[in-house]
Design a protein around this motif. Sequence first.
Motif, PDB file in Angstrom:
ATOM      1  N   VAL A  81     -28.683  40.466 -45.150  1.00  0.00           N
ATOM      2  CA  VAL A  81     -28.347  41.856 -45.489  1.00  0.00           C
ATOM      3  C   VAL A  81     -29.625  42.642 -45.757  1.00  0.00           C
ATOM      4  N   GLY A  82     -30.597  41.983 -46.386  1.00  0.00           N
ATOM      5  CA  GLY A  82     -31.853  42.666 -46.699  1.00  0.00           C
ATOM      6  C   GLY A  82     -32.685  43.015 -45.484  1.00  0.00           C
ATOM      7  N   THR A  83     -32.605  42.208 -44.430  1.00  0.00           N
ATOM      8  CA  THR A  83     -33.429  42.464 -43.246  1.00  0.00           C
ATOM      9  C   THR A  83     -32.659  43.110 -42.102  1.00  0.00           C
ATOM     10  N   LEU A  84     -31.429  42.660 -41.868  1.00  0.00           N
ATOM     11  CA  LEU A  84     -30.649  43.167 -40.733  1.00  0.00           C
ATOM     12  C   LEU A  84     -29.576  44.180 -41.119  1.00  0.00           C
ATOM     13  N   GLY A  85     -29.135  44.112 -42.373  1.00  0.00           N
ATOM     14  CA  GLY A  85     -28.063  45.000 -42.813  1.00  0.00           C
ATOM     15  C   GLY A  85     -26.691  44.354 -42.707  1.00  0.00           C
ATOM     16  N   TYR A  86     -26.646  43.092 -42.308  1.00  0.00           N
ATOM     17  CA  TYR A  86     -25.356  42.409 -42.218  1.00  0.00           C
ATOM     18  C   TYR A  86     -25.552  40.901 -42.311  1.00  0.00           C
ATOM     19  N   SER A  87     -24.526  40.231 -42.844  1.00  0.00           N
ATOM     20  CA  SER A  87     -24.503  38.771 -42.862  1.00  0.00           C
ATOM     21  C   SER A  87     -23.822  38.296 -41.583  1.00  0.00           C
ATOM     22  N   ILE A  88     -23.671  36.993 -41.444  1.00  0.00           N
ATOM     23  CA  ILE A  88     -23.007  36.448 -40.256  1.00  0.00           C
ATOM     24  C   ILE A  88     -21.551  36.926 -40.210  1.00  0.00           C
ATOM     25  N   LEU A 100     -26.643  54.710 -48.872  1.00  0.00           N
ATOM     26  CA  LEU A 100     -25.801  55.909 -48.794  1.00  0.00           C
ATOM     27  C   LEU A 100     -26.314  56.909 -47.763  1.00  0.00           C
ATOM     28  N   SER A 101     -27.584  56.795 -47.373  1.00  0.00           N
ATOM     29  CA  SER A 101     -28.148  57.680 -46.358  1.00  0.00           C
ATOM     30  C   SER A 101     -27.805  57.230 -44.939  1.00  0.00           C
ATOM     31  N   GLY A 102     -27.268  56.019 -44.794  1.00  0.00           N
ATOM     32  CA  GLY A 102     -26.888  55.523 -43.477  1.00  0.00           C
ATOM     33  C   GLY A 102     -27.842  54.495 -42.887  1.00  0.00           C
ATOM     34  N   ALA A 103     -28.948  54.232 -43.554  1.00  0.00           N
ATOM     35  CA  ALA A 103     -29.907  53.225 -43.088  1.00  0.00           C
ATOM     36  C   ALA A 103     -29.448  51.839 -43.548  1.00  0.00           C
ATOM     37  N   PRO A 104     -29.897  50.765 -42.872  1.00  0.00           N
ATOM     38  CA  PRO A 104     -29.578  49.421 -43.368  1.00  0.00           C
ATOM     39  C   PRO A 104     -30.035  49.276 -44.823  1.00  0.00           C
ATOM     40  N   ALA A 105     -29.368  48.426 -45.567  1.00  0.00           N
ATOM     41  CA  ALA A 105     -29.541  48.346 -47.019  1.00  0.00           C
ATOM     42  C   ALA A 105     -30.983  48.145 -47.473  1.00  0.00           C
ATOM     43  N   GLY A 106     -31.692  47.196 -46.916  1.00  0.00           N
ATOM     44  CA  GLY A 106     -33.045  46.888 -47.373  1.00  0.00           C
ATOM     45  C   GLY A 106     -33.028  45.755 -48.388  1.00  0.00           C
TER      46      GLY A 106
END
Length: 145
Positions: A81-88, A100-106
């Motif tokens: 989630v920190g790098t891609l914005g999603y888990s498997i 909230l701005s629409g970018a991946p979480a970080g």
Amino acid sequence: MVDRRDIGSWLEGPPPLGDGRWPGRRLGRPSDGPGSVARTGRRAGAIMIDWALCAVISAAFFNYNGFATLGIFALEQILLVGTLGYSIGHRVLRLQVQSLSGAPAGLGPAIVRTLLLCLVIPAVVFDEDQRGLHDRAARTIIVRR
């Protein structure tokens, strides 16, 4: 900051259908399709996929130790989630964790979100936008891709 309105909203249940409100409207999200707030079923499915994969790894290497499973789950959530914005699980069900701005979480929000997610309770207490307390604290939202 979490106040009584945040916790009280889940006690009252979802808003009635047809009243022009939908989860994410206050956040500028569409009611359906890409960018809309992920509903409970997809989110639950994603976490079950992730937990099952982590349980398999834990069984293979740690004799299915509960703490090892939780640690593997936390590591997966933070890294992916920190790098891609999603888990498997998110990827399989076409979801993404966004700021909230629409970018991946970080990485920072992923750490906060994961630590609270591992406590379970923050994940099951959610507001009218279907954001759990873990997402509110991390200032993230799970959306459909």
